[in-house]
Scaffold this motif. Structure first.
Motif, mmCIF file in Angstrom:
data_model
loop_
_atom_site.group_PDB
_atom_site.id
_atom_site.type_symbol
_atom_site.label_atom_id
_atom_site.label_comp_id
_atom_site.label_asym_id
_atom_site.label_seq_id
_atom_site.Cartn_x
_atom_site.Cartn_y
_atom_site.Cartn_z
ATOM 1 N N GLY A 121 -2.521 12.997 -51.740
ATOM 2 C CA GLY A 121 -3.309 13.476 -52.870
ATOM 3 C C GLY A 121 -4.028 14.756 -52.506
ATOM 4 O O GLY A 121 -4.681 14.824 -51.464
ATOM 5 N N VAL A 122 -3.919 15.777 -53.349
ATOM 6 C CA VAL A 122 -4.518 17.083 -53.064
ATOM 7 C C VAL A 122 -5.402 17.510 -54.219
ATOM 8 O O VAL A 122 -4.949 17.610 -55.367
ATOM 9 N N HIS A 123 -6.667 17.761 -53.915
ATOM 10 C CA HIS A 123 -7.591 18.346 -54.893
ATOM 11 C C HIS A 123 -7.903 19.767 -54.443
ATOM 12 O O HIS A 123 -8.527 19.977 -53.401
ATOM 13 N N SER A 124 -7.442 20.733 -55.194
ATOM 14 C CA SER A 124 -7.629 22.133 -54.842
ATOM 15 C C SER A 124 -8.493 22.807 -55.893
ATOM 16 O O SER A 124 -8.173 22.765 -57.083
ATOM 17 N N SER A 125 -9.561 23.446 -55.462
ATOM 18 C CA SER A 125 -10.477 24.076 -56.415
ATOM 19 C C SER A 125 -9.857 25.272 -57.119
ATOM 20 O O SER A 125 -10.276 25.645 -58.208
ATOM 21 N N ASN A 126 -8.830 25.888 -56.513
ATOM 22 C CA ASN A 126 -8.181 27.028 -57.179
ATOM 23 C C ASN A 126 -6.769 26.714 -57.664
ATOM 24 O O ASN A 126 -6.078 27.570 -58.193
ATOM 25 N N LYS A 127 -6.317 25.484 -57.443
ATOM 26 C CA LYS A 127 -5.026 24.979 -57.927
ATOM 27 C C LYS A 127 -3.828 25.704 -57.308
ATOM 28 O O LYS A 127 -2.697 25.546 -57.778
ATOM 29 N N ASN A 128 -4.054 26.490 -56.248
ATOM 30 C CA ASN A 128 -2.942 27.223 -55.638
ATOM 31 C C ASN A 128 -2.128 26.361 -54.674
ATOM 32 O O ASN A 128 -0.971 26.651 -54.400
ATOM 33 N N ILE A 129 -2.761 25.330 -54.142
ATOM 34 C CA ILE A 129 -2.087 24.457 -53.187
ATOM 35 C C ILE A 129 -1.856 23.109 -53.849
ATOM 36 O O ILE A 129 -2.802 22.463 -54.309
ATOM 37 N N SER A 130 -0.608 22.695 -53.920
ATOM 38 C CA SER A 130 -0.282 21.432 -54.575
ATOM 39 C C SER A 130 0.266 20.433 -53.566
ATOM 40 O O SER A 130 0.755 20.800 -52.493
ATOM 41 N N ALA A 131 0.201 19.164 -53.938
ATOM 42 C CA ALA A 131 0.786 18.120 -53.106
ATOM 43 C C ALA A 131 2.291 18.331 -52.973
ATOM 44 O O ALA A 131 2.870 18.099 -51.910
ATOM 45 N N LYS A 132 2.911 18.787 -54.056
ATOM 46 C CA LYS A 132 4.361 19.008 -54.037
ATOM 47 C C LYS A 132 4.744 20.077 -53.026
ATOM 48 O O LYS A 132 5.772 19.976 -52.339
ATOM 49 N N LYS A 133 3.914 21.097 -52.895
ATOM 50 C CA LYS A 133 4.204 22.187 -51.965
ATOM 51 C C LYS A 133 4.049 21.739 -50.517
ATOM 52 O O LYS A 133 4.763 22.203 -49.620
ATOM 53 N N LEU A 134 3.118 20.828 -50.276
ATOM 54 C CA LEU A 134 2.873 20.330 -48.915
ATOM 55 C C LEU A 134 3.788 19.169 -48.543
ATOM 56 O O LEU A 134 3.883 18.800 -47.370
ATOM 57 N N LEU A 135 4.442 18.593 -49.532
ATOM 58 C CA LEU A 135 5.225 17.382 -49.318
ATOM 59 C C LEU A 135 6.305 17.517 -48.247
ATOM 60 O O LEU A 135 6.395 16.653 -47.354
ATOM 61 N N PRO A 136 7.141 18.569 -48.238
ATOM 62 C CA PRO A 136 8.236 18.611 -47.250
ATOM 63 C C PRO A 136 7.754 18.564 -45.807
ATOM 64 O O PRO A 136 8.318 17.827 -44.988
ATOM 65 N N SER A 137 6.724 19.341 -45.478
ATOM 66 C CA SER A 137 6.251 19.371 -44.092
ATOM 67 C C SER A 137 5.591 18.055 -43.711
ATOM 68 O O SER A 137 5.741 17.576 -42.581
ATOM 69 N N MET A 138 4.860 17.426 -44.647
ATOM 70 C CA MET A 138 4.222 16.156 -44.343
ATOM 71 C C MET A 138 5.264 15.053 -44.173
ATOM 72 O O MET A 138 5.139 14.196 -43.295
ATOM 73 N N GLN A 139 6.287 15.084 -44.999
ATOM 74 C CA GLN A 139 7.338 14.077 -44.903
ATOM 75 C C GLN A 139 8.092 14.207 -43.583
ATOM 76 O O GLN A 139 8.367 13.212 -42.908
ATOM 77 N N LYS A 140 8.389 15.428 -43.202
ATOM 78 C CA LYS A 140 9.083 15.671 -41.934
ATOM 79 C C LYS A 140 8.224 15.217 -40.759
ATOM 80 O O LYS A 140 8.716 14.551 -39.832
ATOM 81 N N MET A 141 6.944 15.560 -40.796
ATOM 82 C CA MET A 141 6.048 15.241 -39.695
ATOM 83 C C MET A 141 5.844 13.734 -39.551
ATOM 84 O O MET A 141 5.963 13.172 -38.462
ATOM 85 N N MET A 142 5.589 13.044 -40.663
ATOM 86 C CA MET A 142 5.284 11.617 -40.574
ATOM 87 C C MET A 142 6.540 10.789 -40.308
ATOM 88 O O MET A 142 6.464 9.722 -39.685
ATOM 89 N N SER A 143 7.682 11.273 -40.735
ATOM 90 C CA SER A 143 8.932 10.595 -40.375
ATOM 91 C C SER A 143 9.143 10.666 -38.869
ATOM 92 O O SER A 143 9.570 9.684 -38.238
ATOM 93 N N ALA A 144 8.828 11.833 -38.288
ATOM 94 C CA ALA A 144 8.942 11.984 -36.838
ATOM 95 C C ALA A 144 7.934 11.089 -36.124
ATOM 96 O O ALA A 144 8.246 10.476 -35.086
ATOM 97 N N GLN A 145 6.729 10.978 -36.651
ATOM 98 C CA GLN A 145 5.722 10.105 -36.045
ATOM 99 C C GLN A 145 6.180 8.654 -36.035
ATOM 100 O O GLN A 145 6.058 7.956 -35.030
ATOM 101 N N LYS A 146 6.692 8.203 -37.171
ATOM 102 C CA LYS A 146 7.118 6.809 -37.263
ATOM 103 C C LYS A 146 8.289 6.545 -36.330
ATOM 104 O O LYS A 146 8.373 5.479 -35.698
ATOM 105 N N HIS A 147 9.193 7.509 -36.193
ATOM 106 C CA HIS A 147 10.314 7.350 -35.267
ATOM 107 C C HIS A 147 9.799 7.257 -33.833
ATOM 108 O O HIS A 147 10.274 6.456 -33.028
ATOM 109 N N PHE A 148 8.815 8.081 -33.500
ATOM 110 C CA PHE A 148 8.205 8.068 -32.170
ATOM 111 C C PHE A 148 7.533 6.726 -31.899
ATOM 112 O O PHE A 148 7.650 6.154 -30.811
ATOM 113 N N MET A 149 6.820 6.187 -32.891
ATOM 114 C CA MET A 149 6.068 4.944 -32.729
ATOM 115 C C MET A 149 6.983 3.725 -32.636
ATOM 116 O O MET A 149 6.613 2.707 -32.058
ATOM 117 N N GLY A 150 8.167 3.806 -33.207
ATOM 118 C CA GLY A 150 9.077 2.673 -33.160
ATOM 119 C C GLY A 150 8.574 1.512 -33.986
ATOM 120 O O GLY A 150 8.221 1.675 -35.158
#
Length: 616
Positions: free
Chosen positions: A228-257
């Motif tokens: 969830g993203v609350h941006s005071s200027n609406k320039n940054i959206s959750a959709k825009k951040l989604l790919p990097s967060m998905q990639k990062m957390m998928s890697a974390q979960k793989h690491f954690m087993g």
């Protein structure tokens, strides 16, 4: 943990209608709370607390002074006002404030309701030291950060009974929480949602994010992640951040087993304006199933993305420790007279180490970048007392003597974890790692079974090897400075010193000057002493910049100063005028050398060792 960094909609026309609220009756086994986040036009929230039936003539009502993960006394009671107690007929009971966060109530057997007003912390951050992600925000029908430790209190000896918490809010706002609601009711403009928590620790472990924020969800194996993203200027959206967060957390979960202590994890990102009435402490606070992140909205997207990756990768690993692996001091945390655990090296150090280790092991960064980060931690750790016992520091971290060393849990704490990892690999022929140690601890204990603080080193010895036990006793408990080079040699790399040229007022993204927005001034920060040029000139940390070459500089023309410094060369005459306390000083110099910085550097090269351990 607190991990350090540093809205505008049209007001809705409110039609005079109110939702019907059933007044709870006292029971013997549940506390009932109603938080009115609808009628907040004065930027305050009214709370009605209907406690379980009391058996004593006098009870104490508390709002936390401290919460797990912050390691500072913050006194959340300072944000309460007009607190009153009533019997079932509406008659006031005697209530006396004992200190900032405790009130004593007489005739408590008749106690039916406690009511009070809560102010938010963001509006007055210059008046307190509460870390913003652990604070509260109230913007009428726009945004609410409801860290519930700022709104919901407890009565003495009743932290382990259930809580029913109801939130009233405008129906056009989205309520986000990793904890499931038990009911939801809606009238013309108002939505009322209820939660049922098993005990007080669960209440404050589940922050509520309430606004018209954008949200995205994705699955990582068996975990649903909500962003969830609350941006005071609406320039940054959750959709825009989604790919990097998905990639990062998928890697974390793989690491954690197979380590998994949650089915849902929520990331609530508040991108704030700068200035008064807005947060100044940027970073995040961990919870079992979520994290609240606060960052400045005016950063470029790539920096927000990078900060979010670094921060969330740390916070998500907290589901391992201390959220699943912790001592009795944390499990039965005392929010007003806390007893601290000895093992910050485990809770914050191992977590921070994992936040970088997984990135190189999962291919998000290369070895060079990983060792660069380790080198920086070695250098940063030297700013603190290197011979200080980490267990003593942890146990007494709330005391003024030890507080200045707290940031070292993210530097030396991570390095301690690295050394433990290397020793485990060395003595298992590379078959085991520190992650295996954490998995065993997680399976042995878990979130509902704490370990004994005094027994942890012996427990680790039994699941790893005596060398790890000896290391923890010598370098963590005793405080002997660590020769990191000797440990790095075991994995085939060498710790050396590297000298490089830097700027006069900055080095890459690190600036030696910082803004003082209160006075529109510029001051030299702690990083200024890294510059050989500024050290030789005589500049000291916290000096306020008045002028350069007789030209005055403040926040209005700071960028011009940075550009000006890029044109300085050997032979350039420079004059700095600064204010130190009440004294104005002028320093003149003829530049003779390009500024340089010497720092530790880890390099891949042949080292003399017969039994190198496979590392990365």
């Amino acid at each position: 943990m607190k991990f350090f960094f540093r809205i505008s909609f049209l007001l809705l026309l409110i039609i005079g209608c109110k939702s019907h609220v059933t007044i709870p009756t006292a029971t013997t086994n549940i506390n009932k709370i109603i938080i009115d986040a609808y009628d907040t036009s004065d930027d305050t929230v009214k709370v009605n607390f209907y406690p379980a039936k009391q058996q004593q003539e006098e009870v104490s009502f508390f709002i936390p002074k401290i919460i797990p993960g912050t390691y500072t006394i913050d006194n959340y009671g300072q944000f309460l006002e007009n607190i009153k107690a009533f019997d079932i007929s509406g008659n006031e009971l005697k209530i006396i404030q004992k200190d900032t966060s405790q009130w004593n109530i007489s005739n408590a057997k008749k106690l039916h309701k406690i009511e009070y007003i809560v102010n938010d912390s963001y509006d007055i951050e210059e008046d307190h030291d509460v870390f913003s992600p652990a604070g509260t925000n109230i913007e009428h029908h726009r945004n609410y950060i409801l860290n519930l430790h700022g709104f919901v209190g407890y009565l003495n000896n009743q932290t382990n009974i259930p809580y029913q918490v109801k939130i009233k809010h405008h129906k056009n706002l989205h309520l986000g929480c990793s904890y499931p609601t038990t009911s939801s009711e809606e009238t013309t403009n108002i939505t009322e949602k209820a939660f049922h928590f098993d005990r007080y620790a669960s209440v404050i472990d589940n922050p509520i994010f309430l606004s018209r924020y954008e949200t995205e969800s994705f699955n990582v194996n068996d975990i649903t992640v909500n962003l969830g993203v609350h941006s005071s200027n609406k320039n940054i959206s959750a959709k825009k951040l989604l790919p990097s967060m998905q990639k990062m957390m998928s890697a974390q979960k793989h690491f954690m087993g197979d380590i998994n202590h949650t089915n849902t994890y929520s990331i609530f990102l508040y991108l704030a304006k700068r200035g008064t009435r807005y947060p100044k402490g940027f970073g995040a606070l961990e919870h079992n199933n979520s994290t609240v992140v606060v960052l400045p909205v005016d950063l470029p997207f790539h920096k927000i993305e990078k900060h979010l990756i670094d921060i969330v990768s740390h916070e998500f690993f907290h589901i391992i420790t201390p959220l699943a692996i912790h001592s009795k001091e944390i499990h039965d945390f005392n929010y007003n007279t806390p007893k601290m655990s000895k093992h910050l090296w485990l809770y914050e150090g191992v977590t921070e180490y994992f936040a970088h280790l997984f990135q190189v092991e999962e291919g998000l960064i290369d070895k060079k970048e990983f060792f660069k980060r380790i080198s920086k931690k070695i250098e940063a750790s030297k700013k603190y007392q290197d011979d200080l016992s980490f267990t003593v520091m942890s146990k007494h971290i709330l005391e003024d003597t030890y507080k200045p060393n707290y940031p070292n849990v993210y530097e030396k704490g991570a390095l301690i974890a690295m050394c433990v990892d290397i020793l485990i690999r060395e003595h298992s022929n590379g078959e085991k790692t520190i992650l295996d140690m954490m998995k065993t601890l997680s399976n042995t204990y878990g979130k509902d079974k704490p370990f004994d603080d005094e027994q942890l080193f012996s427990i680790i010895k039994n699941i790893t090897n005596p060398a790890v036990f000896d290391f923890l006793k010598e370098y963590v408990e005793k405080g002997t400075p660590i020769d990191y080079g000797s440990f790095l040699n075991k994995v085939g790399v060498s710790l050396e010193k590297e000298t490089e040229e830097i700027g006069y007022l900055q080095h890459g993204d690190i600036y030696y000057i910082s803004p003082d927005e209160t006075n529109n001034e510029i001051y030299f920060n702690e990083m200024a002493l890294k510059s050989s040029f500024l050290r030789k000139l005589g500049i000291k940390e916290k000096d306020v910049l008045v002028a350069v070459n007789n030209k005055k500089f403040d926040l209005n023309n700071a960028k011009h100063l940075l550009n000006l410094s890029l044109n300085w060369n050997i032979g350039t005459e420079v004059s700095f005028t600064v204010r130190r306390n009440e004294e104005v000083l002028t320093y003149n110099t003829l530049i003779e050398n390009t500024p340089q910085e010497t720092h530790p550097s880890i390099v891949n090269k042949e080292v003399e060792s017969k039994n190198l351990v496979k590392y990365l």
